[in-house]
Write an enzyme that holds these catalytic residues in place. Structure first.
Site, PDB file in Angstrom:
ATOM      1  N   LYS A  95      93.126  12.469  11.144  1.00  0.00           N
ATOM      2  CA  LYS A  95      93.193  13.037  12.422  1.00  0.00           C
ATOM      3  C   LYS A  95      94.785  12.958  12.602  1.00  0.00           C
ATOM      4  O   LYS A  95      95.456  13.786  13.370  1.00  0.00           O
ATOM      5  CB  LYS A  95      92.795  12.132  13.592  1.00  0.00           C
ATOM      6  CG  LYS A  95      91.369  12.302  13.856  1.00  0.00           C
ATOM      7  CD  LYS A  95      90.774  13.662  14.323  1.00  0.00           C
ATOM      8  CE  LYS A  95      90.788  14.578  13.326  1.00  0.00           C
ATOM      9  NZ  LYS A  95      89.376  14.763  12.756  1.00  0.00           N
TER      10      LYS A  95
ATOM     11  N   CYS B 157      69.017  22.613  25.199  1.00  0.00           N
ATOM     12  CA  CYS B 157      68.730  23.267  26.539  1.00  0.00           C
ATOM     13  C   CYS B 157      69.924  23.401  27.454  1.00  0.00           C
ATOM     14  O   CYS B 157      70.693  22.815  27.298  1.00  0.00           O
ATOM     15  CB  CYS B 157      67.833  22.286  27.410  1.00  0.00           C
ATOM     16  SG  CYS B 157      66.151  21.578  26.300  1.00  0.00           S
TER      17      CYS B 157
ATOM     18  N   GLU C  69      89.509   8.864   8.280  1.00  0.00           N
ATOM     19  CA  GLU C  69      89.351   9.524   9.461  1.00  0.00           C
ATOM     20  C   GLU C  69      90.528   9.487  10.494  1.00  0.00           C
ATOM     21  O   GLU C  69      91.171  10.765  10.926  1.00  0.00           O
ATOM     22  CB  GLU C  69      88.118   9.424  10.115  1.00  0.00           C
ATOM     23  CG  GLU C  69      87.622  10.322  11.349  1.00  0.00           C
ATOM     24  CD  GLU C  69      88.075  11.894  10.929  1.00  0.00           C
ATOM     25  OE1 GLU C  69      87.928  12.298   9.787  1.00  0.00           O
ATOM     26  OE2 GLU C  69      87.939  12.700  12.146  1.00  0.00           O
TER      27      GLU C  69
ATOM     28  N   TRP D  63      65.316  24.138  24.228  1.00  0.00           N
ATOM     29  CA  TRP D  63      65.211  23.849  22.819  1.00  0.00           C
ATOM     30  C   TRP D  63      64.007  22.788  22.758  1.00  0.00           C
ATOM     31  O   TRP D  63      64.144  21.584  23.207  1.00  0.00           O
ATOM     32  CB  TRP D  63      66.483  23.258  22.379  1.00  0.00           C
ATOM     33  CG  TRP D  63      66.472  22.634  21.257  1.00  0.00           C
ATOM     34  CD1 TRP D  63      66.179  21.298  20.559  1.00  0.00           C
ATOM     35  CD2 TRP D  63      67.043  23.587  19.998  1.00  0.00           C
ATOM     36  NE1 TRP D  63      66.330  21.291  19.201  1.00  0.00           N
ATOM     37  CE2 TRP D  63      66.871  22.545  18.814  1.00  0.00           C
ATOM     38  CE3 TRP D  63      67.642  24.444  20.015  1.00  0.00           C
ATOM     39  CZ2 TRP D  63      67.278  23.108  17.648  1.00  0.00           C
ATOM     40  CZ3 TRP D  63      68.142  24.963  18.471  1.00  0.00           C
ATOM     41  CH2 TRP D  63      67.543  24.235  17.355  1.00  0.00           C
TER      42      TRP D  63
ATOM     43  N   LYS E 191      89.895  26.523  11.741  1.00  0.00           N
ATOM     44  CA  LYS E 191      88.692  25.573  12.081  1.00  0.00           C
ATOM     45  C   LYS E 191      87.748  25.790  10.987  1.00  0.00           C
ATOM     46  O   LYS E 191      86.900  24.910  10.863  1.00  0.00           O
ATOM     47  CB  LYS E 191      88.238  26.269  13.479  1.00  0.00           C
ATOM     48  CG  LYS E 191      87.117  25.508  14.074  1.00  0.00           C
ATOM     49  CD  LYS E 191      87.524  24.184  14.487  1.00  0.00           C
ATOM     50  CE  LYS E 191      86.476  23.116  14.831  1.00  0.00           C
ATOM     51  NZ  LYS E 191      86.685  21.664  14.622  1.00  0.00           N
TER      52      LYS E 191
ATOM     53  N   GLU F 142      97.017  15.544  10.520  1.00  0.00           N
ATOM     54  CA  GLU F 142      96.774  16.979  10.908  1.00  0.00           C
ATOM     55  C   GLU F 142      97.436  17.493  11.822  1.00  0.00           C
ATOM     56  O   GLU F 142      97.756  18.732  12.195  1.00  0.00           O
ATOM     57  CB  GLU F 142      95.126  17.553  10.551  1.00  0.00           C
ATOM     58  CG  GLU F 142      94.545  16.898  11.570  1.00  0.00           C
ATOM     59  CD  GLU F 142      92.934  17.327  11.476  1.00  0.00           C
ATOM     60  OE1 GLU F 142      92.571  18.548  10.789  1.00  0.00           O
ATOM     61  OE2 GLU F 142      91.997  16.434  11.709  1.00  0.00           O
TER      62      GLU F 142
ATOM     63  N   HIS G  60      96.759  -3.912  -4.282  1.00  0.00           N
ATOM     64  CA  HIS G  60      96.662  -3.167  -5.715  1.00  0.00           C
ATOM     65  C   HIS G  60      97.675  -2.007  -5.773  1.00  0.00           C
ATOM     66  O   HIS G  60      97.458  -1.310  -6.613  1.00  0.00           O
ATOM     67  CB  HIS G  60      95.245  -2.709  -6.119  1.00  0.00           C
ATOM     68  CG  HIS G  60      94.176  -4.072  -6.081  1.00  0.00           C
ATOM     69  ND1 HIS G  60      94.143  -4.841  -7.047  1.00  0.00           N
ATOM     70  CD2 HIS G  60      93.523  -4.337  -5.019  1.00  0.00           C
ATOM     71  CE1 HIS G  60      93.382  -5.751  -6.773  1.00  0.00           C
ATOM     72  NE2 HIS G  60      92.892  -5.514  -5.460  1.00  0.00           N
TER      73      HIS G  60
ATOM     74  N   ARG H 247      74.405  27.237  22.315  1.00  0.00           N
ATOM     75  CA  ARG H 247      73.766  25.735  22.073  1.00  0.00           C
ATOM     76  C   ARG H 247      72.675  25.798  21.595  1.00  0.00           C
ATOM     77  O   ARG H 247      72.100  24.801  20.907  1.00  0.00           O
ATOM     78  CB  ARG H 247      73.714  25.089  23.579  1.00  0.00           C
ATOM     79  CG  ARG H 247      75.054  25.057  24.105  1.00  0.00           C
ATOM     80  CD  ARG H 247      74.787  24.441  25.635  1.00  0.00           C
ATOM     81  NE  ARG H 247      74.282  23.227  25.728  1.00  0.00           N
ATOM     82  CZ  ARG H 247      74.748  22.024  25.694  1.00  0.00           C
ATOM     83  NH1 ARG H 247      76.171  21.934  25.200  1.00  0.00           N
ATOM     84  NH2 ARG H 247      73.980  20.886  25.784  1.00  0.00           N
TER      85      ARG H 247
ATOM     86  N   ASN I 213      66.823  19.450  31.683  1.00  0.00           N
ATOM     87  CA  ASN I 213      67.337  18.896  30.456  1.00  0.00           C
ATOM     88  C   ASN I 213      67.262  17.696  30.422  1.00  0.00           C
ATOM     89  O   ASN I 213      67.393  16.880  31.119  1.00  0.00           O
ATOM     90  CB  ASN I 213      68.823  19.222  30.432  1.00  0.00           C
ATOM     91  CG  ASN I 213      69.130  20.971  30.202  1.00  0.00           C
ATOM     92  OD1 ASN I 213      68.215  21.756  30.072  1.00  0.00           O
ATOM     93  ND2 ASN I 213      70.494  21.052  30.214  1.00  0.00           N
ATOM     94  N   GLY I 214      66.953  17.230  29.255  1.00  0.00           N
ATOM     95  CA  GLY I 214      66.930  15.723  28.889  1.00  0.00           C
ATOM     96  C   GLY I 214      65.497  15.218  28.437  1.00  0.00           C
ATOM     97  O   GLY I 214      64.703  16.197  27.842  1.00  0.00           O
TER      98      GLY I 214
HETATM   99  C1  F6R Z   1      89.670  17.669  10.320  1.00  0.00           C
HETATM  100  C2  F6R Z   1      88.492  18.854  10.169  1.00  0.00           C
HETATM  101  C3  F6R Z   1      88.319  19.457   8.706  1.00  0.00           C
HETATM  102  C4  F6R Z   1      86.710  19.635   8.435  1.00  0.00           C
HETATM  103  C5  F6R Z   1      86.633  20.391   7.146  1.00  0.00           C
HETATM  104  C6  F6R Z   1      85.061  20.784   6.836  1.00  0.00           C
HETATM  105  O1  F6R Z   1      89.560  17.506  11.596  1.00  0.00           O
HETATM  106  O2  F6R Z   1      88.323  19.507  11.077  1.00  0.00           O
HETATM  107  O3  F6R Z   1      88.690  18.367   7.842  1.00  0.00           O
HETATM  108  O4  F6R Z   1      85.945  18.537   8.500  1.00  0.00           O
HETATM  109  O5  F6R Z   1      87.302  21.387   7.150  1.00  0.00           O
HETATM  110  O6  F6R Z   1      84.715  21.433   7.876  1.00  0.00           O
HETATM  111  P1  F6R Z   1      83.210  21.615   8.056  1.00  0.00           P
HETATM  112  O7  F6R Z   1      82.560  20.386   8.696  1.00  0.00           O
HETATM  113  O8  F6R Z   1      83.235  22.749   9.097  1.00  0.00           O
HETATM  114  O9  F6R Z   1      82.321  21.761   6.826  1.00  0.00           O
END
Ligand code: F6R
Length: 599
Positions: free
Chosen positions: A479, A2, A475, A75, A594, A482, A498, A27, A99-100
């Site tokens: 992070k 929403c 992860e 939504w 992205k 990258e 190992h 959204r 919202n909520g």
């Molecule tokens: C790392 C990152 C990428 C995505 C990957 C998959 O921070 O964003 O490793 O996770 O490219 O992307 P999606 O989730 O959009 O399928």
């Protein structure tokens, strides 16, 4: 999810509201509506589907001169996406958008019905407007009546209410669902549930704290329990969208509290998990799960493999989508195929999904972008509701993916009776604490900032952890690498000896995830082994660890998932601060995109 907008001013009101709602379109929503008040009269319009339907309905309508308006994109959570269920909801002389979720709406509704009030919709929201009018019968001071209304609501809400009894006024309240008030030099006032509609309109904005309740007119603004704190809103879209943060990634890390509440709304109830997208027969014929994803989404999948086996007692296997595609996988039709993707466009994940569909498997997508290719293809989708993620390094998308998967493991546990009811309720009780765990922790951020200067060199980082903290270690390493371009790897703590421990020396940095609620002693011995080889250790734990060179203290929690989410934020902040010190563009790291739409 929403969206809310509001406006007080002299420009044409309908266009202000519809333009604001358009900024919130990303959204997702399934109906929209507005209410406009001028000269003591309220006109309201609603339409199912896209905003263009609402525009079509209101094309003959326009305003001149000072007025007040509220608008909403809905939504559906309680009740179907129909016009009657769309907001604003009306009483005799007042209108509300919300919202909520109002958790105790049934009790309030029953009480009001017994007093003769008739309800038009199936929503929880409608109780607010009737309750307000019932309070306004008893109390002449309308702000007091509004406050008394809000005090009776349990749950999460961002609320705007207009009433013919108080022309030129908007009453507002916020708890657990975001709300921003903006204003400009022309004396115009704006409301929005996220900052996009305010950019280019408001000069300054106040991000309301939980518990805020107040009212505003063209001449006055009153709030309790404290005054609103206004900060300038930059005129250029990019800076403004960052909302005062240096990078989108930072904003998105800090947003996790709010978006997590969105992810949970309507799904995590007091004692139950509810997914309207999945029916009771969904698991019929399913005896195993295969999860498939890339990158960060793969780490979410890996995390959930522990949860599905432990909680839902279903055998799980997890595949990297680019590997899965060419391994001639054996697919059996008793497999539920789950793909996870922030963008919904990742080529490898999409192709893997096509393969599963072609093999006749039941498919489920966990995705952040509605109408994306993956969403359109999968049999069923659970949207993560993280809102648009701009930083290339995924943060809030990961958090919400893990949350949806945890919820799903409990949902399946209930269907399969793999966990008794009281244990499920106990898990849900902890789940409710997650948004709080994600709330901004300035001390931890400060600590990450300070520590970052010691971790700019060396020959590499090992992030280590056990159980669900192993995918979290992966992860953390992803992070860091990258955005800092430093070499980092994630490892299960028990695997170090190992092979990888051969690299240990003072220039090897070990980031040790040491939760107290899960295998603490085991992890501790692995860290001791590294310390004995002179590796530099940064421990992330609620306990001080005397062999660590540095530490970031997390809060003590009674559930591993709460420790997981807190450590996740620490990893995100640490990676970001190291990258900032190295002078990198955190939001657009080199060589990365992205959305990876090529294989
Ligand atoms: C790392 C990152 C990428 C995505 C990957 C998959 O921070 O964003 O490793 O996770 O490219 O992307 P999606 O989730 O959009 O399928």
């Amino acid at each position: 999810m929403c969206g809310i907008v509001g406006y007080i001013g002299e420009r044409e009101i309908k266009n202000r509201l519809v333009d604001g709602l358009r900024e919130l379109e990303y959204r997702g929503y399934d109906s929209a509506g507005i209410a406009v008040m001028q000269n003591g009269r309220i006109d309201s319009f609603k339409a199912v589907g896209k905003l263009s339907n609402l525009e079509e309905k209101t094309k003959e309508y326009s305003t001149e001169g000072l007025g007040v308006g509220i608008g909403h994109t809905r939504w559906a959570t309680h009740g179907k996406p129909t016009e009657l269920n769309a907001h604003p909801h009306m009483g005799e002389y007042s209108y509300v958008v919300h919202n909520g979720i109002i958790e105790n709406y049934r009790e309030i509704k029953e009480k009001l019905e017994s007093e003769g009030v008739t309800f038009l919709s199936q929503t929880d929201t409608e109780v607010i407007v009737h309750l307000f009018e019932a309070e306004a019968e008893k109390e002449e001071d309308l702000f007091k009546a509004f406050k008394a209304t809000i005090e009776q609501l349990d749950g999460a809400y961002a609320v705007l209410l207009v009433t013919q009894k108080a022309p030129d006024t908007i009453f507002f309240a916020r708890k657990g669902s975001p709300m921003i008030l903006g204003r400009n030099r022309k004396g115009e006032i704006f409301f929005a549930s996220s900052d996009a509609p305010l950019i280019g309109e408001a000069d300054e904005v106040a991000y309301m704290e939980d518990g805020t309740v107040g009212y505003v007119t063209p001449k006055s603004l009153y709030t309790e329990p404290q005054e609103l704190l206004f900060v300038p809103l930059a005129g250029d879209k990019m800076t403004a969208q960052k909302g005062g943060y240096r990078f989108f990634m930072e904003k998105e890390i800090y947003e996790q509290y709010d978006v997590m509440s969105d992810t949970m709304i309507g799904r995590v109830l007091d004692n139950d998990i509810y997914f309207e997208e999945i029916d009771e027969k969904f698991l019929e014929g399913v005896s195993r799960i295969k999860l498939c994803a890339c990158g960060t989404s793969y780490h979410a999948a890996l995390t959930s493999s522990y949860l599905f086996e432990r909680i839902s007692k279903i055998p799980v296997n997890v595949e990297i989508a680019s590997e899965f595609r060419y391994k001639d996988p054996l697919l059996t039709d008793d497999t539920l195929f789950i793909v996870i993707s922030q963008s919904g466009e990742t080529a490898d994940t999409l192709e893997a999904l096509k393969m599963a569909k072609d093999a006749g498997l039941k498919t489920l997508a966990i995705c952040n972008v509605d109408n994306s290719s993956i969403v359109r293809l999968a049999d069923t989708t659970l949207l993560t509701r993280a809102g648009i993620e701009k930083g290339v390094a995924s943060t809030k998308a990961f958090a919400t993916q893990v949350m949806v998967l945890w919820m799903l493991s409990l949902f399946f546990a209930k269907q399969r009776k793999s966990m008794d009811e009281s244990a499920i309720k106990e898990e849900i009780r902890f789940m409710h604490y997650v948004p709080k765990v994600l709330q901004k922790s300035l001390e931890v951020h400060e600590k990450c900032k300070r520590l970052s200067k010691r971790y700019l060199h060396g020959h590499g980082f090992f992030f280590i952890g056990r159980d669900i903290f192993f995918p979290l270690a992966l992860e953390g390493a992803l992070k860091l690498k990258e955005i800092s371009y430093l070499h980092a790897e994630g490892y299960p703590a028990g695997e170090m000896k190992h092979g990888p421990i051969a690299l240990a020396d003072a220039e090897l940095f070990t980031i040790a995830l040491m939760p107290k609620t899960l295998l603490y002693d085991k992890t501790k011995s692995n860290v001791e082994e590294l310390s004995a080889r002179d590796s530099t250790i940064l421990s992330i734990s609620p306990d001080l660890f005397d062999l660590a060179d540095d530490f970031i203290l997390t809060h003590p929690h009674n559930h591993p998932m709460l420790e997981f989410f807190e450590m996740m934020v620490v990893e995100q902040l640490l990676a970001m601060e190291i990258a900032i010190r190295l002078g990198n563009d955190v939001d657009m790291p080199r060589n990365l995109a992205k959305s990876v739409t090529v294989e």
